[in-house]
Design a protein around this motif. Structure first.
Motif, mmCIF file in Angstrom:
data_model
loop_
_atom_site.group_PDB
_atom_site.id
_atom_site.type_symbol
_atom_site.label_atom_id
_atom_site.label_comp_id
_atom_site.label_asym_id
_atom_site.label_seq_id
_atom_site.Cartn_x
_atom_site.Cartn_y
_atom_site.Cartn_z
ATOM 1 N N GLN A 145 51.396 23.805 40.564
ATOM 2 C CA GLN A 145 50.158 23.060 40.357
ATOM 3 C C GLN A 145 49.332 23.776 39.310
ATOM 4 O OE1 GLN A 145 48.065 21.904 43.862
ATOM 5 N NE2 GLN A 145 46.466 20.881 42.709
ATOM 6 N N ASP A 185 44.568 19.837 38.180
ATOM 7 C CA ASP A 185 44.877 18.590 38.888
ATOM 8 C C ASP A 185 46.245 18.037 38.496
ATOM 9 O OD1 ASP A 185 44.327 17.693 36.326
ATOM 10 O OD2 ASP A 185 43.214 15.942 36.995
ATOM 11 N N THR A 244 53.318 10.317 45.259
ATOM 12 C CA THR A 244 52.286 10.409 46.292
ATOM 13 C C THR A 244 51.314 11.549 46.029
ATOM 14 O OG1 THR A 244 53.596 11.842 47.754
ATOM 15 C CG2 THR A 244 53.836 9.444 48.031
ATOM 16 N N SER A 245 51.608 12.382 45.018
ATOM 17 C CA SER A 245 50.723 13.503 44.679
ATOM 18 C C SER A 245 49.437 12.995 44.057
ATOM 19 C CB SER A 245 51.413 14.432 43.673
ATOM 20 O OG SER A 245 52.601 14.940 44.198
ATOM 21 N N ASP A 246 48.377 13.734 44.282
ATOM 22 C CA ASP A 246 47.112 13.426 43.611
ATOM 23 C C ASP A 246 47.128 14.055 42.233
ATOM 24 O OD1 ASP A 246 46.100 12.077 45.809
ATOM 25 O OD2 ASP A 246 45.235 13.884 46.676
ATOM 26 N N GLY A 247 46.482 13.425 41.287
ATOM 27 C CA GLY A 247 46.379 13.981 39.947
ATOM 28 C C GLY A 247 47.526 13.540 39.062
ATOM 29 N N SER A 248 47.650 14.196 37.914
ATOM 30 C CA SER A 248 48.665 13.834 36.941
ATOM 31 C C SER A 248 49.974 14.577 37.233
ATOM 32 C CB SER A 248 48.172 14.131 35.530
ATOM 33 O OG SER A 248 47.868 15.502 35.388
ATOM 34 N N ASN A 300 50.232 2.735 38.246
ATOM 35 C CA ASN A 300 49.270 3.239 39.242
ATOM 36 C C ASN A 300 48.217 4.154 38.609
ATOM 37 O OD1 ASN A 300 50.252 2.100 41.776
ATOM 38 N ND2 ASN A 300 52.099 3.272 41.334
ATOM 39 N N VAL A 355 48.529 6.839 36.896
ATOM 40 C CA VAL A 355 48.828 8.265 37.031
ATOM 41 C C VAL A 355 49.365 8.752 35.690
ATOM 42 C CG1 VAL A 355 50.296 9.977 38.172
ATOM 43 C CG2 VAL A 355 49.354 8.067 39.487
#
Length: 96
Positions: free
Chosen positions: A3, A6, A33-37, A66, A68
């Protein structure tokens, strides 16, 4: 998986071919399903076929639909040649 702020970075497997397409599709759905890019590290790809590229292209299309942000990082020469041959440059955001 790493990570960076984000952005989640994931590593593609060595084989992007029909023998791995089901596992890859399931893996890609999890990544979405991950948040962010998303940053997808393609530096390990050694084998690729049309089915594998179709699954990867579907990942990029799903991410973009979506809203992303998704990037393909460090693609191998083989992967770049395959993407170019199949005319998928516009669908996959490649960063060398």
């Amino acid at each position: 998986m790493k990570q960076h702020g984000d952005e989640m970075e994931y590593l593609l497997p060595e084989n992007l071919d029909i023998s791995t397409v089901l596992d890859s599709t399931n893996l890609y759905q999890h990544w979405l399903t991950s948040d962010g890019s998303l940053a997808i590290d393609a530096s390990n790809v050694k084998r690729v076929d049309a089915a594998g590229l179709q699954a990867l292209t579907a990942l990029f299309a799903s991410a973009k639909s979506n809203q992303v942000t998704i990037r393909l990082l460090h693609p191998t020469e083989l992967l770049v040649e395959s993407i170019t041959t199949l005319g998928l440059n516009n669908q996959l955001d490649i960063h060398h």
